[in-house]
Design a protein around this motif. Structure first.
Motif: not given
Length: 606
Positions: A166-176, A183-199
């Motif tokens: 969380a809270s970096n400047e990462l971008s691109g797609q997240i591997s499923e 447990k994971y946290n990707f909030i606060g980046n520019k990552l692509n969270c579209d699709g079934n995992y957008s939440h």
């Protein structure tokens, strides 16, 4: 200039042919972090064994397995030399101001299970070499300035339990595949969270977030103290008659507790039941070393003449069965510290749960205080100070340097053992999670010993580091007085069966000398005694948030910050006592009330 001088000293060290690669790597790390002269002061060329350095832990083979340098204000960068520490299991550098990139060489730390670089100023891309750390279970890189994509190699980290980016400047797609991590946290980046995992980019998959509890007010603490007093009073009411008849054994209790999440860790030796049966002479009573709330401990001798201590747990049908028990045991085994009892292995059968530890030849602090046989040496004051500091450091490690942190839940003199050098070794930590008399998968039991249990733990069933701090404070009083936390014989003379209330009254009356352990034979420094009691009373405040952390306790025992905190406590205690008496009058309990007779008279103000 300091860095230049340090580099020259480092070069001089190498020129003398000192080839300790671990020491070289750690010293290079110190230089790269721009440590001040007062920081890591014993990380120096003249002290070539890194196992003696601050914040460094080694295993029995002198391999560096843990480096924890959290929140020390470092502003430098990470030396690539860190990659030579291939036996490292835990690396924690969170909460500093470290800049630059994460070195690619970090991928050489193939034994690493926990890497925490949270809340620094690291920049650049996350090195793909981290994907080579196949044993990694915790990767925490939140709160930095990292850019680029999440390396594809992360998909190969099959043992990963927690991924915090969380809270970096990462971008691109997240591997499923990364969403399969518990447990994971990707909030606060520019990552692509579209699709079934957008939440999923806004919280972790377990839903288990963290919260910063605000400090409770004075009245809240008093009310909480009242609740704790009532609970303790009721429990004392049930145990009083049985224990008053000259029987000073400790009183163990079970209270409905909180949900605990199972964590998987490393590997342990799994003993055959027959092997431990033979080692203990079929668990003979003559080999019993002690008995507590979790079961009996037996002295044993393995076939190779290794002396062991075997804890035979009661209420052994743990929720989730054998697999869950093994996961919890493996979590405990990861704790490696000179003041923590090392777990050797375990054994499970359909009806047995057994834990195997090294044998501590000087037994427990409680034994040395109260159960000595004629002719055996007592603990002198210097040893008691050593025990106090060693125990504090052990608990500090469990609370602040284990990931996840470990709550002991039953801190007392009987659970602090003494090795051959009378060094304090904290045992029995984490055991409350291994047994469950309710045999369900939603509760554990609050386990503990009457007189050592924090009031909020009794009243709510919820434990925290501060419940351990409370138990530690009671243990300090045991060290000073030699007495048990509860002594019903005092009912004959006064109403303070609780050691804590008795000491608080004597402290107010300036009569502490009347309760000092007679075995000390007046060989002590009264100022040091008073300081230890002050630390104990700070640790046993009614409101958990008012108690110090164990790292603060360590500093106070070393002479830093106690005077200021004690002065503040004295002012608060006067106000709290006045408010407590006012609230008592408001409740207006009758003289025939069981709560009035037991809770108020026996426990008194907390």
């Amino acid at each position: 200039m300091e860095v230049i001088l340090g580099a020259l000293a480092f070069a001089s060290w190498l020129s003398f042919g000192m080839s300790n690669q671990q020491g070289e790597a750690l010293y290079a790390l110190k230089l790269s972090l721009n440590a001040s002269p007062n920081q890591l002061s014993n990380w120096n060329p003249s002290q070539v064994d890194p196992c003696t350095w601050y914040n460094v832990i080694c295993d029995s083979n002198s391999n560096v397995v843990s480096v924890t340098l959290s929140s020390l204000g470092f502003s430098g960068y990470l030396s690539p030399r860190i990659g030579t520490l291939n036996t490292l299991i835990t690396l924690s550098l969170q909460g500093n101001g470290i800049t630059g990139e994460i070195p690619h060489e970090i991928g050489n730390l193939t034994s690493l299970t926990s890497l925490d670089l949270e809340n620094n100023h690291l920049s650049g891309k996350i090195p793909s070499s981290i994907g080579d750390l196949k044993n990694l279970k915790y990767l925490i890189l939140s709160g930095n300035n990292l850019t680029g994509t999440i390396p594809d190699s992360f998909s190969g980290l099959t043992n990963l339990i927690s991924l915090q980016l969380a809270s970096n400047e990462l971008s691109g797609q997240i591997s499923e595949q990364l969403f399969e991590i518990p447990k994971y946290n990707f909030i606060g980046n520019k990552l692509n969270c579209d699709g079934n995992y957008s939440h999923a980019c806004v919280s972790d998959s377990t839903g288990a977030g963290s919260s910063n509890k605000k400090k409770l007010g004075l009245t809240t603490g008093i009310v909480g103290g009242l609740v704790g007093v009532l609970v303790i009073g009721v429990l004392l009411f049930f145990f009083c008659k049985a224990r008053y008849r000259g029987d000073n054994r400790e009183v163990f209790v079970d209270v409905a507790g909180e949900v605990d999440r199972k964590i998987e860790f490393g590997q342990l030796k799994r003993f055959a039941y027959r092997e431990l049966q033979l080692a203990t002479d079929n668990f003979s009573e003559k080999n019993v070393l002690g008995q507590g709330g979790f079961g009996k401990v037996y002295k044993g001798l393995l076939g190779d003449n290794t002396k062991i201590a075997v804890k035979r747990l009661t209420d052994c049908e743990s929720p989730g069965g054998d697999a869950a028990f093994q996961r919890e045991v493996e979590m405990i085994s990861v704790a490696l510290h000179r003041n923590i009892l090392r777990l050797i292995g375990f054994c499970t059968t359909p009806t047995e749960r057994l834990l195997v530890y090294p044998f501590m030849q000087n037994l427990s602090v409680a034994y040395r205080l109260r159960e000595l046989k004629p002719g055996e040496p007592v603990l002198d004051w210097a040893m008691r100070k050593k025990v106090a500091l060693g125990t504090a450091r052990g608990l500090e490690y469990l609370h602040e340097h284990c990931n996840p942190k470990i709550i002991h839940r039953d801190v007392k003199a009987a659970n602090v053992l003494l090795d051959e050098d009378f060094e304090a070794v904290v045992g029995d930590f984490g055991l409350a999670k291994l047994v469950d008399v309710r045999k369900t998968n939603v509760t554990t039991q609050v386990r503990g010993t009457m007189g050592h249990i924090a009031p909020e733990y009794l009243s709510t069933g919820k434990s925290s580091e501060r419940t351990d701090v409370f138990g530690y404070g009671i243990m300090l009083l045991e060290l000073v007085t030699g007495q048990r936390a509860i002594d019903f014989s005092r009912l004959e003379e006064e109403d303070d069966v609780l050691l804590l209330d008795h000491v608080k009254k004597l402290e107010r009356d300036k009569r502490l000398d009347t309760i000092l352990d007679r075995n000390l034979n007046n060989n002590y420094d009264i100022q040091e005694v008073e300081m230890m009691i002050q630390v104990a009373l700070l640790c046993t405040q009614a409101t958990p948030e008012d108690r110090p952390t164990m790292s603060e306790v360590v500093r106070m025992l070393e002479g830093e910050g106690l005077a200021e905190r004690w002065e503040e406590w004295q002012h608060i205690e006067v106000t709290r006592r006045q408010e407590y008496e006012r609230l008592q009058r408001r409740f207006d309990w009758g003289e025939d009330s069981a709560y009035n007779q037991v809770a108020i008279e026996l426990s008194g103000g907390r």
